[in-house]
Scaffold this motif. Structure first.
Motif, PDB file in Angstrom:
ATOM      1  N   ALA A 173       0.821  -1.215   0.000  1.00  0.00           N
ATOM      2  CA  ALA A 173       0.000   0.000   0.000  1.00  0.00           C
ATOM      3  C   ALA A 173       0.854   1.263   0.000  1.00  0.00           C
ATOM      4  O   ALA A 173       0.882   2.038   0.950  1.00  0.00           O
ATOM      5  N   HIS A 174       1.543   1.476  -1.116  1.00  0.00           N
ATOM      6  CA  HIS A 174       2.375   2.664  -1.317  1.00  0.00           C
ATOM      7  C   HIS A 174       2.368   2.941  -2.817  1.00  0.00           C
ATOM      8  O   HIS A 174       2.649   2.037  -3.614  1.00  0.00           O
ATOM      9  N   PRO A 175       2.048   4.161  -3.232  1.00  0.00           N
ATOM     10  CA  PRO A 175       1.941   4.444  -4.668  1.00  0.00           C
ATOM     11  C   PRO A 175       3.172   4.072  -5.489  1.00  0.00           C
ATOM     12  O   PRO A 175       3.041   3.534  -6.588  1.00  0.00           O
ATOM     13  N   LEU A 176       4.370   4.317  -4.963  1.00  0.00           N
ATOM     14  CA  LEU A 176       5.586   3.994  -5.718  1.00  0.00           C
ATOM     15  C   LEU A 176       5.744   2.481  -5.866  1.00  0.00           C
ATOM     16  O   LEU A 176       6.150   1.993  -6.924  1.00  0.00           O
ATOM     17  N   ARG A 177       5.392   1.730  -4.848  1.00  0.00           N
ATOM     18  CA  ARG A 177       5.519   0.268  -4.943  1.00  0.00           C
ATOM     19  C   ARG A 177       4.527  -0.313  -5.949  1.00  0.00           C
ATOM     20  O   ARG A 177       4.864  -1.249  -6.673  1.00  0.00           O
ATOM     21  N   VAL A 178       3.334   0.242  -5.987  1.00  0.00           N
ATOM     22  CA  VAL A 178       2.363  -0.204  -6.997  1.00  0.00           C
ATOM     23  C   VAL A 178       2.919   0.059  -8.387  1.00  0.00           C
ATOM     24  O   VAL A 178       2.845  -0.780  -9.282  1.00  0.00           O
ATOM     25  N   ARG A 179       3.524   1.215  -8.574  1.00  0.00           N
ATOM     26  CA  ARG A 179       4.098   1.600  -9.869  1.00  0.00           C
ATOM     27  C   ARG A 179       5.269   0.679 -10.234  1.00  0.00           C
ATOM     28  O   ARG A 179       5.381   0.219 -11.376  1.00  0.00           O
ATOM     29  N   ILE A 180       6.148   0.415  -9.286  1.00  0.00           N
ATOM     30  CA  ILE A 180       7.296  -0.477  -9.517  1.00  0.00           C
ATOM     31  C   ILE A 180       6.804  -1.853  -9.938  1.00  0.00           C
ATOM     32  O   ILE A 180       7.292  -2.445 -10.907  1.00  0.00           O
ATOM     33  N   LEU A 181       5.843  -2.378  -9.196  1.00  0.00           N
ATOM     34  CA  LEU A 181       5.327  -3.710  -9.482  1.00  0.00           C
ATOM     35  C   LEU A 181       4.705  -3.761 -10.880  1.00  0.00           C
ATOM     36  O   LEU A 181       4.922  -4.718 -11.623  1.00  0.00           O
ATOM     37  N   GLU A 182       3.984  -2.728 -11.266  1.00  0.00           N
ATOM     38  CA  GLU A 182       3.391  -2.669 -12.608  1.00  0.00           C
ATOM     39  C   GLU A 182       4.476  -2.697 -13.684  1.00  0.00           C
ATOM     40  O   GLU A 182       4.357  -3.405 -14.682  1.00  0.00           O
ATOM     41  N   ILE A 183       5.538  -1.956 -13.482  1.00  0.00           N
ATOM     42  CA  ILE A 183       6.629  -1.920 -14.471  1.00  0.00           C
ATOM     43  C   ILE A 183       7.301  -3.283 -14.578  1.00  0.00           C
ATOM     44  O   ILE A 183       7.585  -3.762 -15.680  1.00  0.00           O
ATOM     45  N   LEU A 184       7.545  -3.932 -13.448  1.00  0.00           N
ATOM     46  CA  LEU A 184       8.176  -5.255 -13.484  1.00  0.00           C
ATOM     47  C   LEU A 184       7.258  -6.288 -14.136  1.00  0.00           C
ATOM     48  O   LEU A 184       7.729  -7.190 -14.826  1.00  0.00           O
ATOM     49  N   ARG A 185       5.960  -6.160 -13.932  1.00  0.00           N
ATOM     50  CA  ARG A 185       5.019  -7.083 -14.570  1.00  0.00           C
ATOM     51  C   ARG A 185       4.950  -6.870 -16.072  1.00  0.00           C
ATOM     52  O   ARG A 185       4.930  -7.816 -16.841  1.00  0.00           O
ATOM     53  N   SER A 186       4.851  -5.629 -16.487  1.00  0.00           N
ATOM     54  CA  SER A 186       4.643  -5.363 -17.919  1.00  0.00           C
ATOM     55  C   SER A 186       5.941  -5.303 -18.705  1.00  0.00           C
ATOM     56  O   SER A 186       5.976  -5.683 -19.864  1.00  0.00           O
ATOM     57  N   GLY A 187       7.014  -4.851 -18.082  1.00  0.00           N
ATOM     58  CA  GLY A 187       8.262  -4.667 -18.804  1.00  0.00           C
ATOM     59  C   GLY A 187       9.317  -5.727 -18.559  1.00  0.00           C
ATOM     60  O   GLY A 187      10.354  -5.730 -19.204  1.00  0.00           O
ATOM     61  N   GLY A 188       9.066  -6.598 -17.596  1.00  0.00           N
ATOM     62  CA  GLY A 188      10.037  -7.636 -17.288  1.00  0.00           C
ATOM     63  C   GLY A 188      11.067  -7.177 -16.270  1.00  0.00           C
ATOM     64  O   GLY A 188      10.985  -6.073 -15.725  1.00  0.00           O
ATOM     65  N   PRO A 189      12.047  -8.022 -15.987  1.00  0.00           N
ATOM     66  CA  PRO A 189      13.042  -7.737 -14.953  1.00  0.00           C
ATOM     67  C   PRO A 189      13.785  -6.417 -15.176  1.00  0.00           C
ATOM     68  O   PRO A 189      13.989  -5.995 -16.313  1.00  0.00           O
ATOM     69  N   ALA A 190      14.176  -5.799 -14.059  1.00  0.00           N
ATOM     70  CA  ALA A 190      14.889  -4.521 -14.113  1.00  0.00           C
ATOM     71  C   ALA A 190      15.731  -4.362 -12.849  1.00  0.00           C
ATOM     72  O   ALA A 190      15.504  -5.050 -11.851  1.00  0.00           O
ATOM     73  N   THR A 191      16.660  -3.429 -12.920  1.00  0.00           N
ATOM     74  CA  THR A 191      17.496  -3.097 -11.764  1.00  0.00           C
ATOM     75  C   THR A 191      16.932  -1.856 -11.078  1.00  0.00           C
ATOM     76  O   THR A 191      16.115  -1.127 -11.653  1.00  0.00           O
TER      77      THR A 191
END
Length: 196
Positions: free
Chosen positions: A21-39
């Motif tokens: 429950a943190h806006p940045l974490r929701v955003r990070i998780l969305e990017i990792l789901r849609s864009g694949g692994p990242a650093t």
């Protein structure tokens, strides 16, 4: 390197809700789901954040079981992260009896809605071919329903969406000669009380 398959769904409990429950974490998780692994550095650059702050949020997501480190990529200084699940299931009744959890659930819902709006806004800013512009839709319907009818409608929509998702999963390379793209279908259903 091959992408790691994500499990279909994880259901939130009180502990994992606190971790997400943190806006940045929701955003990070969305990017990792849609864009694949990242650093952390890649994510920090994309989101305009400090990489140290990004690393902290990544560790929090990992601690709460949403992401994991990809030990086959990177070095000791460069850690790669990937999403563990495609979807998050939320049984809202699990969180409504405690004030703190209700507040966290509200924070999570707002972050998810913001992310959905951002995705839709990105689409409108992009230059897609005519057939995609015509196939896409943004709109809404207004009904007069009871809460049980709204729940039934939601269930019917989920069944329909799962059928389409399974169809593509059975034959991911099938295109029938057409341009095939990843498509996001977003919907919200809620009672509406006009502001007075």
């Amino acid at each position: 390197m091959e992408e790691r398959p994500a499990d279909a769904m994880v259901r939130l409990d009180a502990r994992s809700l606190r971790g997400l429950a943190h806006p940045l974490r929701v955003r990070i998780l969305e990017i990792l789901r849609s864009g694949g692994p990242a650093t952390a550095t890649m994510l920090a650059n994309r989101l305009g954040e400090d990489s140290g702050n990004m690393s902290w949020h990544l560790r929090q997501l990992a601690t709460h079981g949403f992401i994991a480190e990809d030990k086959e990529r990177g070095t000791k200084r460069e850690r790669w992260w990937f999403a563990l699940h495609k979807y998050i299931g939320v049984e809202q009744s699990d969180f409504l009896s405690e004030q703190e959890l209700r507040g966290l659930l509200s924070t999570l819902k707002k972050a998810v809605i913001t992310e959905q709006f951002r995705r839709a806004e990105e689409f409108t800013d992009q230059d897609w071919p005519t057939q995609w512009q015509e196939a896409a839709a943004v709109g809404y319907w207004r009904f007069r329903l009871s809460s049980s009818e709204l729940a039934a409608l939601r269930t019917e929509l989920v069944v329909l969406l799962e059928r389409w998702e399974a169809r593509r999963a059975e034959d991911p390379e099938r295109s029938d000669g057409e341009d095939v793209q990843d498509v996001v279908l977003q919907f919200q259903g809620f009672p509406y009380r006009p502001a007075s």
